[in-house]
Design an enzyme around this catalytic site. Structure first.
Site, PDB file in Angstrom:
ATOM      1  N   GLY A 175       0.603  -1.270   0.162  1.00 19.43           N
ATOM      2  CA  GLY A 175      -0.071  -0.126  -0.121  1.00 19.43           C
ATOM      3  C   GLY A 175       0.751   1.490  -0.025  1.00 19.43           C
ATOM      4  N   ILE A 176       0.696   2.075   0.860  1.00 15.45           N
ATOM      5  CA  ILE A 176       1.069   3.615   1.026  1.00 15.45           C
ATOM      6  C   ILE A 176       2.739   3.385   1.329  1.00 15.45           C
ATOM      7  CG2 ILE A 176       1.281   5.638   2.366  1.00 15.45           C
ATOM      8  CD1 ILE A 176      -1.948   5.329   2.861  1.00 15.45           C
ATOM      9  N   ASP A 209       8.698  -7.753  13.275  1.00 18.21           N
ATOM     10  CA  ASP A 209       7.442  -7.482  13.842  1.00 18.21           C
ATOM     11  C   ASP A 209       7.251  -6.359  14.811  1.00 18.21           C
ATOM     12  OD1 ASP A 209       4.799  -7.444  14.833  1.00 18.21           O
ATOM     13  OD2 ASP A 209       5.041 -10.079  14.991  1.00 18.21           O
ATOM     14  N   TYR A 264      -8.884   3.973  16.359  1.00 17.17           N
ATOM     15  CA  TYR A 264      -7.881   4.324  15.324  1.00 17.17           C
ATOM     16  C   TYR A 264      -7.864   5.904  15.368  1.00 17.17           C
ATOM     17  CZ  TYR A 264      -6.109   4.815  10.718  1.00 17.17           C
ATOM     18  OH  TYR A 264      -5.371   5.028   9.305  1.00 17.17           O
ATOM     19  N   LYS A 301      -4.045   7.992  16.141  1.00 17.01           N
ATOM     20  CA  LYS A 301      -3.517   8.725  14.725  1.00 17.01           C
ATOM     21  C   LYS A 301      -3.221  10.185  15.359  1.00 17.01           C
ATOM     22  CE  LYS A 301      -2.442   5.709  11.548  1.00 17.01           C
ATOM     23  NZ  LYS A 301      -1.190   5.473  11.197  1.00 17.01           N
ATOM     24  N   THR A 306      -5.751   0.636  -1.148  1.00 14.80           N
ATOM     25  CA  THR A 306      -4.478  -0.439  -0.865  1.00 14.80           C
ATOM     26  C   THR A 306      -5.080  -1.791  -0.492  1.00 14.80           C
ATOM     27  OG1 THR A 306      -4.663  -0.097   1.704  1.00 14.80           O
ATOM     28  CG2 THR A 306      -3.292   1.802   0.455  1.00 14.80           C
TER      29      THR A 306
HETATM   30  N1  LIG Z   1      -5.532   2.989   3.343  1.00 13.65           N
HETATM   31  C1  LIG Z   1      -6.243   4.141   3.810  1.00 13.65           C
HETATM   32  O1  LIG Z   1      -7.180   4.450   3.485  1.00 13.65           O
HETATM   33  C2  LIG Z   1      -5.438   4.805   4.880  1.00 13.65           C
HETATM   34  C3  LIG Z   1      -5.797   6.150   4.923  1.00 13.65           C
HETATM   35  C4  LIG Z   1      -5.331   6.965   6.168  1.00 13.65           C
HETATM   36  C5  LIG Z   1      -4.144   6.738   6.715  1.00 13.65           C
HETATM   37  N2  LIG Z   1      -3.635   5.468   6.415  1.00 13.65           N
HETATM   38  C6  LIG Z   1      -2.503   4.852   7.066  1.00 13.65           C
HETATM   39  O2  LIG Z   1      -1.533   4.524   6.108  1.00 13.65           O
HETATM   40  C7  LIG Z   1      -0.654   3.568   6.719  1.00 13.65           C
HETATM   41  C8  LIG Z   1      -0.606   2.437   5.503  1.00 13.65           C
HETATM   42  O3  LIG Z   1      -2.017   1.941   5.387  1.00 13.65           O
HETATM   43  P1  LIG Z   1      -2.156   0.819   4.128  1.00 13.65           P
HETATM   44  O4  LIG Z   1      -3.470   1.068   3.645  1.00 13.65           O
HETATM   45  O5  LIG Z   1      -1.145   1.258   3.046  1.00 13.65           O
HETATM   46  O6  LIG Z   1      -1.955  -0.410   4.841  1.00 13.65           O
HETATM   47  P2  LIG Z   1      -1.826  -1.890   4.544  1.00 13.65           P
HETATM   48  O7  LIG Z   1      -1.884  -1.998   2.852  1.00 13.65           O
HETATM   49  O8  LIG Z   1      -2.655  -2.799   5.395  1.00 13.65           O
HETATM   50  O9  LIG Z   1      -0.292  -2.270   4.712  1.00 13.65           O
HETATM   51  C9  LIG Z   1       0.016  -2.234   5.975  1.00 13.65           C
HETATM   52  C10 LIG Z   1       1.736  -2.340   6.152  1.00 13.65           C
HETATM   53  O10 LIG Z   1       1.968  -2.303   7.657  1.00 13.65           O
HETATM   54  C11 LIG Z   1       2.647  -3.551   7.824  1.00 13.65           C
HETATM   55  N3  LIG Z   1       2.487  -3.973   9.121  1.00 13.65           N
HETATM   56  C12 LIG Z   1       1.341  -4.243   9.569  1.00 13.65           C
HETATM   57  N4  LIG Z   1       1.465  -4.863  10.819  1.00 13.65           N
HETATM   58  C13 LIG Z   1       2.674  -4.847  11.154  1.00 13.65           C
HETATM   59  C14 LIG Z   1       3.438  -5.292  12.103  1.00 13.65           C
HETATM   60  N5  LIG Z   1       3.095  -5.643  13.278  1.00 13.65           N
HETATM   61  N6  LIG Z   1       4.865  -5.154  12.070  1.00 13.65           N
HETATM   62  C15 LIG Z   1       5.372  -4.608  10.994  1.00 13.65           C
HETATM   63  N7  LIG Z   1       4.905  -4.091  10.222  1.00 13.65           N
HETATM   64  C16 LIG Z   1       3.547  -4.241  10.028  1.00 13.65           C
HETATM   65  C17 LIG Z   1       2.652  -4.258   6.872  1.00 13.65           C
HETATM   66  O11 LIG Z   1       3.592  -5.181   6.488  1.00 13.65           O
HETATM   67  P3  LIG Z   1       3.846  -6.695   6.529  1.00 13.65           P
HETATM   68  O12 LIG Z   1       2.456  -7.478   6.296  1.00 13.65           O
HETATM   69  O13 LIG Z   1       4.954  -7.091   5.905  1.00 13.65           O
HETATM   70  O14 LIG Z   1       4.170  -6.830   7.984  1.00 13.65           O
HETATM   71  C18 LIG Z   1       2.335  -3.631   5.480  1.00 13.65           C
HETATM   72  O15 LIG Z   1       3.515  -3.362   4.788  1.00 13.65           O
HETATM   73  C19 LIG Z   1      -1.239   3.008   7.856  1.00 13.65           C
HETATM   74  O16 LIG Z   1      -0.499   3.629   9.104  1.00 13.65           O
HETATM   75  C20 LIG Z   1      -2.615   3.682   7.885  1.00 13.65           C
HETATM   76  O17 LIG Z   1      -3.209   3.752   9.332  1.00 13.65           O
HETATM   77  C21 LIG Z   1      -4.326   4.517   5.419  1.00 13.65           C
END
Ligand SMILES: NC(=O)c1ccc[n+]([C@@H]2O[C@H](COP(=O)([O-])OP(=O)(O)OC[C@H]3O[C@@H](n4cnc5c(N)ncnc54)[C@H](OP(=O)(O)O)[C@@H]3O)[C@@H](O)[C@H]2O)c1
Length: 245
Positions: free
Chosen positions: A16-17, A62, A153, A157, A188
């Site tokens: 994702g991001i 992790d 959540y 943040k 994502t």
């Molecule tokens: N998507 C949205 O709509 C959105 C909007 C606002 C803010 N955000 C923020 O943007 C960030 C990324 O979101 P995303 O949607 O891109 O997330 P995502 O696709 O769910 O990816 C999450 C990432 O976090 C890693 N992760 C999860 N648990 C972990 C752990 N215990 N230890 C180490 N790494 C861990 C995962 O890696 P592994 O699986 O390899 O561990 C993965 O690379 C987050 O902080 C989220 O709150 C997202």
């Protein structure tokens, strides 16, 4: 290329991001430390960065587990000084307060607040000793809105945004710029289960659609680059206008 010669640690860079930020930093000439738990997906991101002419290394840990932050810091430091830290790894539980158990509360706070806190505690003083560095915290517009099912959540943040300001006060005078990005809903792997619901949810926003991760990565490139030298303690909202209306 804005980041040539720098080393950037991006947490949650396997999806994702975070992946989009890692790839954008790679295109800008940074050596990217691709952090995540999944070694196979980290290798995929490292290969994608190499395919676009950049360089990257996987760093696996992790961040929710005890000792995970220390393990990541050691793995990152083995590659040399970290110039840019992106605290991106996060979880976003969607449920009401009465439906949230203590395990979910702890997992959310551990990954979204505790991990960035102790990564910054370990790396910001080293950046300060170099007299330069960038820390970018990935927040969310959930930190700015009262919602009926994302209170935990949003609170995690909101804590990260307050820490962004506190760290700007603490490390800014030593040449470390600490800022945040608050994305709106973004397509994502993490939000994939929402399917078309994400389009419906965002259809009334000024942009009329969810973000793609590259649109969040653009703000991260700006905050990591020379153009943001005078920016400290700011949160850049990248939400298609959701919080403007
Ligand atoms: N998507 C949205 O709509 C959105 C909007 C606002 C803010 N955000 C923020 O943007 C960030 C990324 O979101 P995303 O949607 O891109 O997330 P995502 O696709 O769910 O990816 C999450 C990432 O976090 C890693 N992760 C999860 N648990 C972990 C752990 N215990 N230890 C180490 N790494 C861990 C995962 O890696 P592994 O699986 O390899 O561990 C993965 O690379 C987050 O902080 C989220 O709150 C997202």
């Amino acid at each position: 290329m804005q980041l040539t010669g720098s080393r950037a640690l991006v947490t949650g860079a396997t999806s994702g991001i975070g992946r989009a930020i890692a790839e954008a930093f790679g295109r800008e000439g940074a050596h990217v430390l691709v952090a995540g738990r999944d070694a196979a997906r980290a290798a995929e991101v490292v290969a994608a960065i190499a395919a676009s002419g950049g360089t990257a290394s996987p760093v696996i840990a992790d961040l929710g587990a005890s000792g995970g932050v220390a393990a990541l810091v050691e793995a990152a430091k083995a590659h040399g000084p970290v110039d840019v830290l992106v605290n991106n790894a996060g979880v976003y539980p969607v449920r009401g307060t009465a439906q949230t158990d203590e395990a979910t509360f702890e997992a959310t706070m551990n990954l979204n607040v505790r991990a960035p806190y102790f990564l910054t505690a370990a790396l910001a003083p080293l950046m300060a000793a170099q007299g330069r560095g960038r820390i970018i915290n990935i927040s969310s517009i959930a930190a700015h809105l009262g919602t009926d099912n994302m209170g935990l959540y949003g609170a995690s943040k909101a804590a990260l945004e307050l820490l962004t300001k506190s760290w700007a006060a603490e490390f800014g005078p030593s040449g470390v710029n600490v800022n945040a990005i608050a994305p709106g809903p973004t397509r994502t792997p993490g939000t994939a289960p929402m399917g078309a619901g994400l389009d419906e949810f965002t259809s009334g926003f000024p942009a009329g659609r969810p973000a793609v991760p590259e649109e969040i990565a653009s703000a991260a490139v700006y905050l990591a680059g020379p153009g943001a030298a005078f920016v400290h303690g700011a949160t850049i909202t990248v939400d298609g206008g959701r919080t403007a209306i």
